[in-house]
Scaffold this active site. Structure first.
Site, PDB file in Angstrom:
ATOM      1  N   ASN A   9       8.245  52.236  -3.780  1.00 22.00           N
ATOM      2  CA  ASN A   9       9.365  52.578  -2.795  1.00 22.00           C
ATOM      3  C   ASN A   9      10.713  51.573  -2.380  1.00 22.00           C
ATOM      4  O   ASN A   9      10.264  51.490  -0.887  1.00 22.00           O
ATOM      5  CB  ASN A   9       8.541  53.045  -1.212  1.00 22.00           C
ATOM      6  CG  ASN A   9       9.778  53.995  -0.466  1.00 22.00           C
ATOM      7  OD1 ASN A   9      11.119  54.816  -1.285  1.00 22.00           O
ATOM      8  ND2 ASN A   9       9.613  54.750   0.309  1.00 22.00           N
ATOM      9  N   TRP A  10      11.662  51.787  -3.373  1.00 20.71           N
ATOM     10  CA  TRP A  10      12.717  51.242  -2.498  1.00 20.71           C
ATOM     11  C   TRP A  10      13.661  51.458  -1.375  1.00 20.71           C
ATOM     12  O   TRP A  10      14.485  50.568  -0.921  1.00 20.71           O
ATOM     13  CB  TRP A  10      13.816  50.648  -3.920  1.00 20.71           C
ATOM     14  CG  TRP A  10      12.725  49.772  -5.085  1.00 20.71           C
ATOM     15  CD1 TRP A  10      12.315  50.021  -5.760  1.00 20.71           C
ATOM     16  CD2 TRP A  10      14.145  49.820  -6.363  1.00 20.71           C
ATOM     17  NE1 TRP A  10      11.893  49.196  -6.956  1.00 20.71           N
ATOM     18  CE2 TRP A  10      12.973  49.481  -7.846  1.00 20.71           C
ATOM     19  CE3 TRP A  10      15.327  50.551  -6.540  1.00 20.71           C
ATOM     20  CZ2 TRP A  10      13.879  49.190  -8.737  1.00 20.71           C
ATOM     21  CZ3 TRP A  10      15.473  49.763  -8.280  1.00 20.71           C
ATOM     22  CH2 TRP A  10      15.066  49.482  -8.718  1.00 20.71           C
ATOM     23  N   LYS A  11      13.009  52.291  -0.700  1.00 20.14           N
ATOM     24  CA  LYS A  11      13.871  53.358   0.104  1.00 20.14           C
ATOM     25  C   LYS A  11      15.173  52.917  -0.432  1.00 20.14           C
ATOM     26  O   LYS A  11      15.325  52.982  -1.493  1.00 20.14           O
ATOM     27  CB  LYS A  11      13.506  52.759   1.533  1.00 20.14           C
ATOM     28  CG  LYS A  11      12.257  52.088   1.424  1.00 20.14           C
ATOM     29  CD  LYS A  11      11.873  52.371   3.535  1.00 20.14           C
ATOM     30  CE  LYS A  11      10.073  51.387   3.315  1.00 20.14           C
ATOM     31  NZ  LYS A  11       8.884  51.782   4.144  1.00 20.14           N
ATOM     32  N   HIS A  97       7.488  61.582   3.119  1.00 20.37           N
ATOM     33  CA  HIS A  97       7.434  60.415   3.705  1.00 20.37           C
ATOM     34  C   HIS A  97       7.670  60.003   5.070  1.00 20.37           C
ATOM     35  O   HIS A  97       8.962  60.692   5.514  1.00 20.37           O
ATOM     36  CB  HIS A  97       8.266  59.289   3.307  1.00 20.37           C
ATOM     37  CG  HIS A  97       8.011  57.615   3.343  1.00 20.37           C
ATOM     38  ND1 HIS A  97       8.515  57.203   4.637  1.00 20.37           N
ATOM     39  CD2 HIS A  97       7.593  57.056   2.573  1.00 20.37           C
ATOM     40  CE1 HIS A  97       8.652  55.777   4.405  1.00 20.37           C
ATOM     41  NE2 HIS A  97       7.676  55.817   3.047  1.00 20.37           N
ATOM     42  N   GLU A  99       9.606  57.963   6.961  1.00 21.69           N
ATOM     43  CA  GLU A  99      10.906  58.337   7.324  1.00 21.69           C
ATOM     44  C   GLU A  99      11.207  59.543   7.792  1.00 21.69           C
ATOM     45  O   GLU A  99      12.772  59.750   8.320  1.00 21.69           O
ATOM     46  CB  GLU A  99      11.494  57.104   7.070  1.00 21.69           C
ATOM     47  CG  GLU A  99      11.051  55.598   7.339  1.00 21.69           C
ATOM     48  CD  GLU A  99      10.857  54.478   5.812  1.00 21.69           C
ATOM     49  OE1 GLU A  99      11.239  54.850   5.125  1.00 21.69           O
ATOM     50  OE2 GLU A  99       9.945  53.593   6.086  1.00 21.69           O
ATOM     51  N   GLU A 169      -0.441  57.462   4.292  1.00 20.81           N
ATOM     52  CA  GLU A 169       0.395  55.880   4.912  1.00 20.81           C
ATOM     53  C   GLU A 169       0.453  56.031   6.471  1.00 20.81           C
ATOM     54  O   GLU A 169       0.982  56.761   7.285  1.00 20.81           O
ATOM     55  CB  GLU A 169       1.670  56.431   4.827  1.00 20.81           C
ATOM     56  CG  GLU A 169       2.025  55.829   3.361  1.00 20.81           C
ATOM     57  CD  GLU A 169       3.436  55.528   2.838  1.00 20.81           C
ATOM     58  OE1 GLU A 169       3.524  54.247   2.039  1.00 20.81           O
ATOM     59  OE2 GLU A 169       4.449  56.018   2.927  1.00 20.81           O
ATOM     60  N   GLY A 175       6.189  49.249   6.909  1.00 24.03           N
ATOM     61  CA  GLY A 175       7.336  47.887   7.535  1.00 24.03           C
ATOM     62  C   GLY A 175       7.088  47.439   8.640  1.00 24.03           C
ATOM     63  O   GLY A 175       7.884  46.895   8.835  1.00 24.03           O
ATOM     64  N   SER A 215       2.254  48.392   5.227  1.00 25.15           N
ATOM     65  CA  SER A 215       2.537  47.258   5.047  1.00 25.15           C
ATOM     66  C   SER A 215       1.570  46.139   4.238  1.00 25.15           C
ATOM     67  O   SER A 215       0.804  45.097   4.478  1.00 25.15           O
ATOM     68  CB  SER A 215       2.416  46.087   6.281  1.00 25.15           C
ATOM     69  OG  SER A 215       3.450  46.138   6.788  1.00 25.15           O
ATOM     70  N   GLY A 236       5.979  49.548  -0.114  1.00 25.53           N
ATOM     71  CA  GLY A 236       7.630  49.965   1.052  1.00 25.53           C
ATOM     72  C   GLY A 236       8.533  47.942   0.558  1.00 25.53           C
ATOM     73  O   GLY A 236       8.990  48.089  -0.660  1.00 25.53           O
ATOM     74  N   GLY A 237       8.172  47.381   1.241  1.00 27.09           N
ATOM     75  CA  GLY A 237       9.472  46.316   1.784  1.00 27.09           C
ATOM     76  C   GLY A 237       8.801  45.599   0.462  1.00 27.09           C
ATOM     77  O   GLY A 237       9.113  44.459  -0.206  1.00 27.09           O
TER      78      GLY A 237
END
Ligand code: PEP
Length: 252
Positions: A9-11, A97, A99, A169, A175, A215, A236-237
């Site tokens: 997930n590049w966000k 998600h 976010e 998640e 994150g 994470s 993600g990251g």
């Protein structure tokens, strides 16, 4: 046999040029790998989708979006419909998600509408669920996830549910550098599978892929993914760093 999946997930990262360069380097890396038995998905910002179709070897790397509209078309300025996403050649869309739930106030009813739009448009859905830390501290995390799945997914017809991948998640791990322990992940994934079994039966429950997200990094991936009900990860990251993302895929 259910599929093993690693979805990045590049966000809201990477402009067009950066995205092309990065996806190109992943494409190159996986091109000659014959031993990778994992479905790899890149979930990019909308601006990259049409280009991904041209540049990715989709036998190795699938791609998808991170959100879609809850309506099919019309006067919804700024929205992108599931049908538009599908028309780029994308196969997947992330829905729910944390976010989106937190910053854009997307509730279960809306997420259910988005899921139905996505499926009716021919997309597969990575549907996210998970509790915030307060809910875990209050020991209501199972109830929270149950409600998210019941209200977001469980009105789908059985044949539509086959297009769903679930991503657990825990919001407190996204994150933050905090990760659920492998035992915490396994416990929740097993519970989710039991819920799916109760609604759709044993075969569907055994076939649905349940990803862990929060994470994930090369140093913790193997241990989490070794659990029997963890079928891969939503990353993600670490999906923004080639070495880390590839190492996570290899851990699965
Ligand atoms: C995510 O965005 O879905 C996610 C799991 O992020 P991170 O890996 O950075 O925690």
């Amino acid at each position: 046999m259910r599929k093993k999946i690693v979805a990045g997930n590049w966000k809201m990262n990477m402009d067009l040029e950066e995205g092309i360069k990065f996806a190109g380097s992943l494409n190159e890396y996986f091109k000659n790998k014959t031993d990778v038995k994992v479905e790899i998905i890149l979930c990019t910002p909308f601006i990259h989708l049409a280009v991904m179709k041209e540049m990715l070897n989709q036998k190795k790397l699938a791609f998808g979006a991170q959100n879609c509209a809850s309506e099919d078309s019309g006067a919804f300025t700024g929205e992108v419909s599931a049908r538009m996403i599908k028309s780029t050649g994308a196969r997947f869309v992330i829905i729910g998600h944390s976010e989106r739930r937190t910053y854009y106030h997307e509730d279960d009813l809306l997420l259910n509408k988005k899921t139905i739009q996505a499926i009716n448009s021919g997309l597969e859905v990575i549907f996210c669920c998970g509790e915030v830390i307060k809910e875990r501290d209050q020991e209501i995390h199972f109830a929270v996830v149950k409600k998210q799945l019941e209200d977001g997914l469980f009105n789908l017809a059985p044949e539509d549910f086959e297009k769903i991948v679930i991503a657990y998640e825990p919001v407190w791990a996204i994150g933050t550098g905090l990760t659920a322990t492998p035992e915490q992940a396994q416990e929740m994934h097993k519970y989710i599978r039991t819920l799916v079994k109760g609604k759709y039966g044993n075969e569907t429950a055994e076939n649905v892929s349940i990803l862990y997200g929060g994470s994930c990094k090369p140093s913790n991936a193997s241990e989490i993914f070794s659990k029997p009900d963890v079928d891969g990860g939503l990353i993600g990251g670490a999906s923004l760093k080639k070495e880390d993302f590839c190492a996570i895929v290899e851990a699965v």
